[in-house]
Design an enzyme around this catalytic site. Structure first.
Site, PDB file in Angstrom:
ATOM      1  CD  GLU A 207      -2.431   1.362   2.725  1.00  0.00           C
ATOM      2  OE1 GLU A 207      -2.636   2.504   3.188  1.00  0.00           O
ATOM      3  OE2 GLU A 207      -2.745   0.314   3.330  1.00  0.00           O
TER       4      GLU A 207
ATOM      5  NE  ARG B  50       0.229   8.420   5.824  1.00  0.00           N
ATOM      6  CZ  ARG B  50       0.439   7.706   6.930  1.00  0.00           C
ATOM      7  NH1 ARG B  50       1.634   7.705   7.493  1.00  0.00           N
ATOM      8  NH2 ARG B  50      -0.549   6.998   7.463  1.00  0.00           N
TER       9      ARG B  50
ATOM     10  CB  THR C 299      -2.928   8.378   2.743  1.00  0.00           C
ATOM     11  OG1 THR C 299      -2.152   7.444   3.510  1.00  0.00           O
ATOM     12  CG2 THR C 299      -3.241   9.567   3.643  1.00  0.00           C
TER      13      THR C 299
ATOM     14  CE  LYS D  33      -5.467   2.040   7.155  1.00  0.00           C
ATOM     15  NZ  LYS D  33      -4.763   3.017   6.283  1.00  0.00           N
TER      16      LYS D  33
END
Length: 319
Positions: free
Chosen positions: A41, A45, A69, A129
């Site tokens: 993943e 960011r 994210t 998640k």
């Protein structure tokens, strides 16, 4: 579960990567694959995330690379265009989730409360998640939340490491764990990809947890089996007679007839037979699929290797 989530279940651990320089994407992906984790993943960011996903998806099509994210439509579009096979968000933004669903990419949104889980169910999701896992109550909270939502599966991320990994993966509603301990930014920046590969392999070994369970001995009939098993009383093992075999303690099983293997069999324990078959298969190990036995949830509980070891059949069982 979605097909991507089923694949992530078999892999077990999804390395969560924050990559600053896209040039590191290829050697990093190679290290993860060699270490036994063909999944990642890559978090949005950093500015290099999109290009890193593109490089990994093009160079290593066998790798399940996702975007993490992802907070808005623009990032979702960029992630899809770069080749992300799934998208993860840290929290539950309904409009964002619906948009990702509309562009045809599997989405695993972040949840931390029953209300968010119910919103995910309303949108037809059965994989979410759980973030940040340790700070939100860990496996105890996941078990409590999972109780009324019997078809929901969780990917805990945040505070997961080698020491608590199996606390999470041991719960059948956890389909995989996200973790960054084997892909720390300083290791990536320093180009220590051999170290990342070694830490990845160590994580896989910890997850699979192989142990020696028992040795099976083939005998000709019930009387011979009981006689052989009784001989182990010399060591204080004691015997327990079953339908097809006699156990001497828990470490020796004497078969009442010719079982698998020229001489007998060896049982190897593992924390998860499905994952063990997957990871050993990636190393070229062949299995006798006619030997597969499944539990009520359709997960493997017994699997024999195709090849004998020194005249002994070898099979996997759950620890």
């Amino acid at each position: 579960m979605d097909k991507i989530c089923e694949e992530l279940y078999k892999i077990g651990i999804v390395p969560v990567i924050a990559i600053d320089d896209a040039k590191d994407a290829e050697p990093l992906a190679e290290a993860l694959i060699k270490g036994g984790l063909p999944a990642a993943e890559v978090t949005f960011r950093t500015a290099a995330a999109e290009e890193a996903i593109r490089i990994i998806s093009e160079k290593f099509p066998e790798m399940i690379v996702g975007a993490g994210t992802v907070l808005n439509k623009e990032q979702a579009d960029r992630a899809k265009a770069a080749g992300a096979k799934f998208i993860v968000s840290p929290g539950f933004n309904r409009s964002n989730v619906e948009y990702i669903q509309s562009i045809g990419v599997p989405v695993v949104p972040g949840t931390a409360t029953p209300g968010e889980v119910e919103q995910a169910i309303e949108l037809g999701l059965d994989c979410v998640k759980f973030f940040p896992a340790e700070q939100n109550g860990g496996i105890a909270k996941i078990k409590a939340m999972a109780a009324p939502y019997t078809k929901m599966h969780f990917m805990p991320t945040g505070g997961i490491n080698k020491n608590n990994l199996n606390d999470y993966l041991g719960f059948n509603k956890v389909f995989c764990c996200g973790g960054s301990w084997m892909v720390k930014k300083d290791l990536i920046a320093a180009g220590k990809f051999d170290e990342i590969e070694a830490m990845t392999r160590d994580a896989v070994n910890a997850m699979l947890g192989f142990t020696m369970k028992h040795v099976g001995i083939n005998e000709t009939d019930a009387a011979a089996a009981e006689k052989t098993a009784d001989m182990f009383n010399l060591f204080g093992f004691g015997t327990k007679v079953g339908n097809s075999s006699v156990f001497a303690g828990s470490v020796v099983e004497v078969m009442k007839s010719q079982g698998r293997g020229t001489h007998g069999h060896i049982a190897i324990g593992t924390n998860n037979v499905d994952r063990a078959v997957y990871h050993l298969g990636k190393q070229g190990v062949k299995f006798d699929e006619t030997s597969f036995s499944f539990d009520a949830d359709n997960h493997l509980k017994v699997a024999y290797l195709a090849e004998e070891f020194g005249g002994f059949a070898v099979h996997l069982v759950k620890n």
